[in-house]
Design a protein around this motif. Structure first.
Motif, PDB file in Angstrom:
ATOM      1  N   VAL B 149      37.483  19.682 137.439  1.00 27.54           N
ATOM      2  CA  VAL B 149      37.496  18.754 138.583  1.00 27.54           C
ATOM      3  C   VAL B 149      39.099  18.497 139.170  1.00 27.54           C
ATOM      4  O   VAL B 149      38.596  17.418 139.952  1.00 27.54           O
ATOM      5  N   ALA B 150      39.819  18.775 138.454  1.00 29.34           N
ATOM      6  CA  ALA B 150      41.627  18.642 138.755  1.00 29.34           C
ATOM      7  C   ALA B 150      41.585  18.103 140.317  1.00 29.34           C
ATOM      8  O   ALA B 150      42.467  17.499 140.780  1.00 29.34           O
ATOM      9  N   PRO B 151      41.549  19.599 140.609  1.00 31.11           N
ATOM     10  CA  PRO B 151      41.665  20.011 142.339  1.00 31.11           C
ATOM     11  C   PRO B 151      41.325  19.200 142.737  1.00 31.11           C
ATOM     12  O   PRO B 151      41.514  19.109 143.542  1.00 31.11           O
ATOM     13  N   LEU B 152      40.258  19.041 142.337  1.00 29.23           N
ATOM     14  CA  LEU B 152      38.846  18.036 143.010  1.00 29.23           C
ATOM     15  C   LEU B 152      39.936  16.869 143.452  1.00 29.23           C
ATOM     16  O   LEU B 152      39.568  15.910 144.198  1.00 29.23           O
ATOM     17  N   GLU B 153      39.763  15.937 142.107  1.00 29.59           N
ATOM     18  CA  GLU B 153      40.457  15.059 142.444  1.00 29.59           C
ATOM     19  C   GLU B 153      42.126  14.605 142.898  1.00 29.59           C
ATOM     20  O   GLU B 153      42.661  13.833 143.319  1.00 29.59           O
ATOM     21  N   PHE B 154      43.355  16.313 143.149  1.00 29.59           N
ATOM     22  CA  PHE B 154      44.179  15.869 143.797  1.00 29.59           C
ATOM     23  C   PHE B 154      43.822  15.614 145.308  1.00 29.59           C
ATOM     24  O   PHE B 154      45.214  15.194 145.525  1.00 29.59           O
ATOM     25  N   VAL B 155      42.964  16.225 145.421  1.00 29.36           N
ATOM     26  CA  VAL B 155      42.784  15.983 147.129  1.00 29.36           C
ATOM     27  C   VAL B 155      42.809  14.984 147.413  1.00 29.36           C
ATOM     28  O   VAL B 155      43.171  14.485 148.275  1.00 29.36           O
TER      29      VAL B 155
END
Ligand SMILES: Cc1cc2nc3c(=O)[nH]c(=O)nc-3n(C[C@H](O)[C@H](O)[C@H](O)COP(=O)(O)OP(=O)(O)OC[C@H]3O[C@@H](n4cnc5c(N)ncnc54)[C@H](O)[C@@H]3O)c2cc1C
Lengths: 104, 397
Positions: B149-155
């Motif tokens: 989920v980290a890349p989603l959190e990043f955006v």
């Protein structure tokens, strides 16, 4: 699960058209499934399909694109040529296996 | 965690516990996500390891070169060796930019950024500070990655950050993934997909990267699509440690195949694999490592006293998702049950809500850094069940 008839085979498929029971598959069905997505199976295709079937029997899940590539020594680019656009899904579809899990 | 828990449970006249690590630095990796936005500072997420190792455990600083599973010997790169009766492999997974042509180059850690390493996160902060608008592209090379989920959190965080700096109107945010949607599991993919849409973040799916062209500032896929970027933030291919491959213990991504309920190597019964290093079919996440260690310790105590192992891991994962704007979401799932909506850990009252944005979830995530350093690493019990519960959840339609 809807039941459908492909090339004279009564098979069960999910809502995306993937076989739900890999044991209902045989080579004539594979050829027909390939035909349905516009792929003509050459020896190269068959080698990949054969690997997928054997690997599934051992591992219990559909090989990822990377696994197919490393285990059969086929470049990913070539897999895209053999099964254009969505090779991982198309290879699984033709081989009568579940769609590879995009993992979790 | 394994060593700290086992040393208390095993008979010290019979057992010795040794931890081998290549360095004495321990990062709170979830903090990497917050560095680029200045929410966590680098010194808040980095500590030395040795103070966390319990008395009685021997700590050896060495890099593992190979494991000989038949001779039960581990060889270090400096030539020293150490024998074992049982081996726990917990060498994690690391980003490997070298595996994608063109990713490493002049612009690496500049216009081609990442936040899966300490250095990358710090460099990306500088890049985000310099960013004045254009195309911000978040890209995932291949699954599995740790903390999916980290890349989603990043955006989500980037959307918020750019808004605050008055740059959101001048920025196109694009989310490029090899998956066919925002996430893997259907209910979560739907909820997270709409969270992207709500923020005007464009989703480019089924994108299998072939190469990065740093000069033209585009990434190219095998099916000949191009995505242009001004600032690329990539999650390189994640791979297990090379010594796993050298020792013939790994799969094509150097993960060790294990029994998914006991974390015991399928090839060698004296080897257990915990955390990101195994091929468990669940998220590579700290929460999974934590829950599975609890199961493992109970089993190992049984094994050590010659009894059968009766505890079974269910794949329980629990992930907070930062949603930006002071809000967070929460995912809770296992092998059988996909992430669902509802409340956690108690029905109705929560206080945290599953798969919905709320302030309590956000605070839960920020507070976890404290829990991690002060309770989790030292091996103190924390009040979260290792086994997933259906209480408070809305079943999938
Ligand atoms: C940006 C980001 C955000 C994240 N957010 C979350 C989150 O919100 N929630 C969550 O649950 N998880 C999150 N995670 C995932 C979590 O950090 C990992 O799942 C967790 O750290 C895995 O622990 P591990 O012990 O398996 O591996 P690691 O913590 O990576 O440890 C591996 C250890 O092995 C050592 N090692 C490796 N190779 C060798 C060798 N050859 N010789 C000797 N030692 C070696 C390393 O030095 C290291 O100490 C996040 C990860 C990242 C990158």
């Amino acid at each position: 699960m809807p039941t459908t008839t492909i090339a004279g085979h009564q098979v069960e498929v999910n809502d995306e058209g993937f076989l739900t029971d890999p044991s209902q598959w045989d080579e004539s069905l594979g050829a027909e499934l390939a035909h349905m997505i516009g792929v003509d199976l050459t020896d190269k295709h068959w080698a990949i399909v054969k690997f997928l079937r054997e690997d599934y029997a051992i591992m219990g899940e559909t090989a990822t694109l990377r696994r197919v590539s490393t285990q059969t020594g086929t470049a990913v680019k070539d897999l895209f040529t053999l099964f254009p656009v969505k090779p991982a899904k198309k290879m699984a579809y033709v081989s009568g296996l579940p769609k590879p899990k995009g993992c979790v | 965690m394994v060593a700290n828990k086992l040393i208390k449970r095993l008979d010290s006249s019979q057992w010795s516990v040794t931890v081998v690590d290549k360095n004495d630095i321990h990062d709170y990796q979830p903090g990497y996500l917050f560095i680029p936005f200045g929410i966590n500072s680098p010194d808040q997420i980095r500590r030395t390891k040795h103070p966390f190792i319990a008395d009685g455990v021997e700590l050896v600083m060495a890099e593992i070169d190979t494991v000989d599973p038949d001779g039960k010997v581990v060889t270090f790169t400096d030539g020293r060796t150490i024998g074992y009766d049982y081996l726990v492999i917990a060498s994690g997974t690391t980003p490997r930019p070298d595996q994608t042509p063109g990713m490493l180059g002049e612009e690496w850690h500049k216009s081609v950024g990442e936040f899966y390493t300490f250095e990358g996160a710090v460099a990306l902060k500088a890049a985000m500070d310099r960013f004045t608008g254009g195309r911000l592209v978040m890209h995932i090379t291949e699954m599995p990655i740790k903390c999916p989920v980290a890349p989603l959190e990043f955006v989500f965080l980037a959307d918020d950050y750019l808004r605050q700096r008055g740059l959101r109107d001048k920025t196109e945010i694009v989310y490029v993934t090899p998956l066919d949607g925002a996430f893997t599991k259907p209910v979560a993919a739907r909820e997270l997909g709409s969270a992207l849409e709500k923020r005007g973040i464009h989703l480019e799916s089924d994108f299998m990267i072939e190469s990065v062209d740093q000069e033209a500032k585009v990434i190219r896929s095998y099916d000949e699509r191009e995505v242009a970027y001004d600032q690329l933030v990539t999650i390189p291919l994640n791979m297990g440690a090379d010594f796993v491959a050298r020792s013939g213990l790994g799969d094509e991504l150097n993960y060790v195949p294990v029994d998914k309920h006991t974390m015991q190597s399928t090839a060698h019964e004296t080897i257990f694999v915990l955390g990101d290093a195994s091929n468990l079919p669940t998220s590579k996440a700290g929460s999974v490592a934590h829950f599975s260690v609890e199961v493992f310790v109970e089993n190992f105590v049984q094994l050590a006293s010659g009894r059968p192992m009766t505890h079974s891991f269910d794949g329980h994962a629990n992930c907070f998702i930062e949603a930006g704007g002071g809000k967070g979401m929460l995912l809770d799932f296992n092998y059988e049950t996909e992430p669902l909506t509802g409340t956690f850990p108690f029905p109705k009252v929560g206080p945290m809500s599953l798969l919905k944005e709320s302030r309590a979830n956000h605070l839960g995530k920020l507070a976890f850094r404290w829990v991690y350093w002060n309770m989790l690493l030292p091996g103190r019990p924390i009040p979260l069940p290792a086994e997933m519960s259906m209480t408070g959840k809305t079943p999938a339609a």
